[in-house]
Structures are given as C-alpha cells and as structure tokens.
Motif scaffolding. Sequence first.
Motif, PDB file in Angstrom:
ATOM      1  N   MET A 152       0.819  -1.211   0.000  1.00 32.97           N
ATOM      2  CA  MET A 152       0.000   0.000   0.000  1.00 32.97           C
ATOM      3  C   MET A 152       0.857   1.267   0.000  1.00 32.97           C
ATOM      4  N   ARG A 153       1.936   1.273   0.742  1.00 38.90           N
ATOM      5  CA  ARG A 153       2.747   2.494   0.813  1.00 38.90           C
ATOM      6  C   ARG A 153       3.255   2.894  -0.566  1.00 38.90           C
ATOM      7  N   GLN A 154       3.556   1.932  -1.410  1.00 41.69           N
ATOM      8  CA  GLN A 154       4.050   2.226  -2.756  1.00 41.69           C
ATOM      9  C   GLN A 154       2.923   2.570  -3.732  1.00 41.69           C
ATOM     10  N   ASN A 155       1.676   2.324  -3.349  1.00 43.63           N
ATOM     11  CA  ASN A 155       0.568   2.503  -4.283  1.00 43.63           C
ATOM     12  C   ASN A 155      -0.459   3.542  -3.833  1.00 43.63           C
ATOM     13  N   VAL A 156      -0.186   4.247  -2.745  1.00 44.98           N
ATOM     14  CA  VAL A 156      -1.034   5.356  -2.308  1.00 44.98           C
ATOM     15  C   VAL A 156      -0.319   6.664  -2.634  1.00 44.98           C
ATOM     16  N   LEU A 157      -0.955   7.485  -3.469  1.00 48.16           N
ATOM     17  CA  LEU A 157      -0.362   8.761  -3.854  1.00 48.16           C
ATOM     18  C   LEU A 157      -0.755   9.891  -2.915  1.00 48.16           C
ATOM     19  N   ALA A 158      -1.988   9.846  -2.399  1.00 50.39           N
ATOM     20  CA  ALA A 158      -2.462  10.928  -1.535  1.00 50.39           C
ATOM     21  C   ALA A 158      -3.548  10.400  -0.611  1.00 50.39           C
ATOM     22  N   LEU A 159      -3.712  11.067   0.516  1.00 49.44           N
ATOM     23  CA  LEU A 159      -4.735  10.725   1.504  1.00 49.44           C
ATOM     24  C   LEU A 159      -5.448  11.979   1.974  1.00 49.44           C
ATOM     25  N   GLN A 160      -6.719  11.829   2.259  1.00 47.16           N
ATOM     26  CA  GLN A 160      -7.437  12.809   3.064  1.00 47.16           C
ATOM     27  C   GLN A 160      -7.700  12.160   4.410  1.00 47.16           C
ATOM     28  N   VAL A 161      -7.331  12.831   5.491  1.00 46.80           N
ATOM     29  CA  VAL A 161      -7.533  12.268   6.824  1.00 46.80           C
ATOM     30  C   VAL A 161      -8.173  13.317   7.732  1.00 46.80           C
ATOM     31  N   VAL A 162      -8.915  12.823   8.713  1.00 48.33           N
ATOM     32  CA  VAL A 162      -9.495  13.693   9.733  1.00 48.33           C
ATOM     33  C   VAL A 162      -8.793  13.402  11.053  1.00 48.33           C
ATOM     34  N   LEU A 163      -8.299  14.440  11.689  1.00 50.16           N
ATOM     35  CA  LEU A 163      -7.640  14.288  12.979  1.00 50.16           C
ATOM     36  C   LEU A 163      -8.667  14.193  14.099  1.00 50.16           C
ATOM     37  N   ALA A 164      -8.196  13.855  15.277  1.00 49.88           N
ATOM     38  CA  ALA A 164      -9.090  13.718  16.425  1.00 49.88           C
ATOM     39  C   ALA A 164      -9.809  15.030  16.740  1.00 49.88           C
ATOM     40  N   ASN A 165      -9.199  16.164  16.417  1.00 50.19           N
ATOM     41  CA  ASN A 165      -9.831  17.461  16.690  1.00 50.19           C
ATOM     42  C   ASN A 165     -10.792  17.900  15.592  1.00 50.19           C
ATOM     43  N   GLY A 166     -10.991  17.040  14.583  1.00 55.01           N
ATOM     44  CA  GLY A 166     -11.913  17.336  13.494  1.00 55.01           C
ATOM     45  C   GLY A 166     -11.287  18.014  12.298  1.00 55.01           C
ATOM     46  N   GLU A 167     -10.027  18.386  12.403  1.00 59.07           N
ATOM     47  CA  GLU A 167      -9.353  19.060  11.287  1.00 59.07           C
ATOM     48  C   GLU A 167      -9.121  18.087  10.139  1.00 59.07           C
ATOM     49  N   VAL A 168      -9.322  18.547   8.903  1.00 58.77           N
ATOM     50  CA  VAL A 168      -9.125  17.733   7.707  1.00 58.77           C
ATOM     51  C   VAL A 168      -7.783  18.078   7.085  1.00 58.77           C
ATOM     52  N   LEU A 169      -6.959  17.058   6.843  1.00 56.83           N
ATOM     53  CA  LEU A 169      -5.658  17.246   6.202  1.00 56.83           C
ATOM     54  C   LEU A 169      -5.656  16.571   4.835  1.00 56.83           C
ATOM     55  N   GLU A 170      -5.042  17.237   3.869  1.00 60.09           N
ATOM     56  CA  GLU A 170      -4.792  16.646   2.553  1.00 60.09           C
ATOM     57  C   GLU A 170      -3.301  16.338   2.478  1.00 60.09           C
ATOM     58  N   LEU A 171      -2.968  15.067   2.387  1.00 63.23           N
ATOM     59  CA  LEU A 171      -1.579  14.620   2.454  1.00 63.23           C
ATOM     60  C   LEU A 171      -1.178  13.983   1.137  1.00 63.23           C
ATOM     61  N   GLY A 172      -0.031  14.401   0.598  1.00 61.95           N
ATOM     62  CA  GLY A 172       0.408  13.873  -0.684  1.00 61.95           C
ATOM     63  C   GLY A 172      -0.282  14.590  -1.835  1.00 61.95           C
ATOM     64  N   ARG A 173       0.110  14.204  -3.053  1.00 62.06           N
ATOM     65  CA  ARG A 173      -0.455  14.784  -4.271  1.00 62.06           C
ATOM     66  C   ARG A 173      -0.629  13.668  -5.291  1.00 62.06           C
ATOM     67  N   GLY A 174      -1.452  13.938  -6.293  1.00 60.46           N
ATOM     68  CA  GLY A 174      -1.667  12.932  -7.330  1.00 60.46           C
ATOM     69  C   GLY A 174      -0.564  12.918  -8.356  1.00 60.46           C
ATOM     70  N   VAL A 175       0.658  12.759  -7.889  1.00 56.57           N
ATOM     71  CA  VAL A 175       1.830  12.707  -8.765  1.00 56.57           C
ATOM     72  C   VAL A 175       2.699  11.522  -8.335  1.00 56.57           C
ATOM     73  N   ARG A 176       3.580  11.106  -9.217  1.00 57.40           N
ATOM     74  CA  ARG A 176       4.411   9.942  -8.918  1.00 57.40           C
ATOM     75  C   ARG A 176       5.568  10.257  -7.980  1.00 57.40           C
ATOM     76  N   LYS A 177       5.938  11.529  -7.854  1.00 60.43           N
ATOM     77  CA  LYS A 177       6.984  11.876  -6.898  1.00 60.43           C
ATOM     78  C   LYS A 177       6.845  13.336  -6.516  1.00 60.43           C
ATOM     79  N   THR A 178       7.334  13.647  -5.320  1.00 63.67           N
ATOM     80  CA  THR A 178       7.330  15.032  -4.834  1.00 63.67           C
ATOM     81  C   THR A 178       8.412  15.172  -3.778  1.00 63.67           C
ATOM     82  N   SER A 179       8.993  16.358  -3.719  1.00 65.31           N
ATOM     83  CA  SER A 179       9.999  16.664  -2.700  1.00 65.31           C
ATOM     84  C   SER A 179       9.551  17.827  -1.827  1.00 65.31           C
TER      85      SER A 179
END
Length: 451
Positions: A152-179
């Motif tokens: 999964m780590r090699q095949n997930v490009l991005a995630l949307q997650v909700v933290l315990a405090n309700g905040e929404v984070l967008e993690l990663g991008r729909g690209v094959r690599k990023t720095s």
Amino acid sequence: MLESLKNLLPQKVSTAPSDLEAHGKDESYPLRHPPLAVVFAESLSDIQSTLAWAREHRVPVVPFGAGSSLEGQVIPQGQALSLDVSRMNRVVQLHPQDFMVVVEPGLTRKALNEALKGTGLFFPVDPGADASLGGMAATNASGTTTVRYGGMRQNVLALQVVLANGEVLELGRGVRKTSAGYDLKDLFIGSEGTLGIITRLTLKLHPIPEHIHTLRVFFDHLSDTAQAAYVVMASGLPVARLELVDEVGIRAINRYLGRSYPEKPALFVEFHSSTRAALEAESSLALELMHQAGALSVDAAHTQEERTAQWEARHQAYWALVNLYPGKEYLSTDTAVPISKMPELVEFAGRLLRELGLAGNILGHVGDGNFHTLVVCEPGDYRAEVFSERLVEHTLALGGTCTGEHGVGLRKKKYLPKEHGPALDWMRQIKRLFDPEGLLNPGKIFDSMLR
C-alpha cells in the motif's frame, strides 16, 4: 449519552447485539470485546460529527472497514465507539490517462477492480481477504503481488484524513513523486487508525499484463523450497508472485477445495509480461533454476480459470487449515527478513514447530522475505505464544521485523521496544501530537494513552 449520538446521526448509529458482536472482533485475534455502539458513517461530515461527540464525552473511537485485520486492530479496548466506514464505498474520480483513481475508504479492493473493468488497468495490492482500501492503507497491507508492484505504501499517492480534533488534512499529491516538505502521508499509512481517520485515498493503477504464466513447483523438502525461492529472486527475474505453501498447507487445500495437488512443499509462481517472448524466456530460466534447486515436478496453469483456481487455493489456505483442525484455536503470525535470510528463517520456523510439538503450517510471500505461520493449538496452550516469541526473537536477530504486513495491533506491540529502541518514544510523541486526548484506537501499537 448514546441517545444524544443517535439524535446527532439519525439512522446511522446501531446498538443492535449483532452489530456490536461483529465490530468486537477481527479475523484472527482470539479476544472479543463489543463496542458501546457502531456509527455507520456515510460522509466526511458524519466522521467529524462522531469525533466531536467523542471529544465531548471522552469516548474513544475505533475505525472499522471490513474487519479483516488479524492482530486485533479493530477490537475496542474498554468502552469505545466503532466507526464503520463501509458505506463510504464510492469511486470518487477515475483518471485512467494518469493511471490514478480517487476512492472512499470503505471501497474494497475487489469492488475497485470490478469498477476498473474496461480500462485496461487494475489495482494490484492483494492481501487475500476482500479488505477495505482504507483499512489496507491503515495497516500498510501487501500480499501476493507485492514482490513486483509493492504494498500500500508504494501505491497510495495521496490521503485525506481527519484528525481527532476534526481538522481535515490533505496529504500527498496525485503525482508519482514530490519533494515538497515532510512526507506526512506515509506517516499515516500503517498507523492503524491511531493518528487519524482516512476518509479518501488517491491510488496508483497499473496496466493489466498482456501475458501471464502461472506455475506450481513441488519439492521434497521445505528447505529446498525456500532456497529455490531465494535463487529465483537473486537472479533478478521480474517475478510477479512467488508464494510458498508447505506440505501441511497443500494437504489442507486438497481436502478443503477438493484439489489433487502433490502433498509436497510448493512454490506458486507467476510472471507478467508485455511480450510472449520475454515471458517464455523469464519463466524458462526460473524453471531451470528451480530444477537445479531440487524441484520434483511442475504444473502450469494454461487458462484464466486454472490461474484463478491456483490463486484461490493460496488465498483459501488459512481457512483450509482451520477446516483441517476444527474446534481449535489459531495463532497467525507474520515475520519478514532480508531476502538472503529467508531460507534460514523458514527452516527455523519449521524446526521450532516440531520442537514444541505444535501443528501448523508455513506459507507466504517469500519473494519479499515475508511469510506467515499459522499455529494450531488448544485454548490457552502457552506453547503457541512461546513459538511466536522465539520466532520473532530469531527474526530480529537476523535483521528482520516482527510484522511484515499484518501490523502491530495488540499482539505485536510487546516486540516494538526491541525492534525500534529509542525511536519508539518518538513514535509515542507523534501519537500525542496528533491525538493529545488519546481517543483514536487506544491500546493499539502502544498501550493506551487515554488522558
């Protein structure tokens, strides 16, 4: 208190005994503990509302997908809500031109591949069970195709997650690599719902291979089977699947599925290629190497139906063994080592089973150094736990890990101090940073940090 939750989320909260029972267990861990209630979330808003209620009433939340985990990840520890995301099961966006798809966390891997029919693409991560994709990311699942396509780590490009405090984070991008900055996306993959709730995934897709060659190769001895697997991997051949099944597993499969395979240790092997010539050359060299390593016989699957039957046998190996020993308890454990150490660890596991007088079998993804041992025992038999501890100790001594793909959950957390040393304290600090109240899946990976 629960009435206020039901009023907050009408028709989405259940306290029915059958729902509580189903959400208080997973596929393997022997303990059971029902939640206070089950919330069937249907949207990001439902998840945020559930977390707000949990913060107000100081009730922990345990994310739940398909319940196919093996180490107790979804079992509540004390009074908790089970947050079921199985109704969040849509394909949100499909971008075949970019080899990419955006999905909700409750979608299962089989449903995704069904939705991809006609595109010429597929999602390769295959843990056997028809797990939810959110759950697969939460445990960093892998499986039979990992040796070629990654987990999964090699095949997930991005995630949307909700933290315990309700905040929404967008993690990663729909690209094959990023720095661009810290890679928080990968921090959440494998976090087992202890840092946040995964609400959306952007996944990498792969072209369906034009040519596939599938083999069953049988050996006299388990040690020869493991050594042959290493020789094939050391050759650099682009193997797509390389699975070991010992003679006990083959015997169980024969009885459970009505097969007539030789009851000897076996390698289930598959090659994927875009050209017939390359496929034939690669599989021919692999067979030559395996014959040199002591292969007794080789069976080829010539049709799609035969290939499907072979991989069904591999995926049903767990239930086949359970059927062979009815009324027993089963400890399923997985370990992984550097590929050169895999034959040694397989031989050690077989010897340890015999030494302790335990029934069980050895099978798994030996192409990437990961295999599973399913131990059969009577309820309360201490020898199963002795086996697990000694196997993990030997694995760590060989430079391996206590879990290659099952995850930590409840059973493996006691091994983390030895595996990670002082780094484990930094993991706890990360947990406190993202979940300061300790409300998200407490008791998993670490002991409960509920304040």
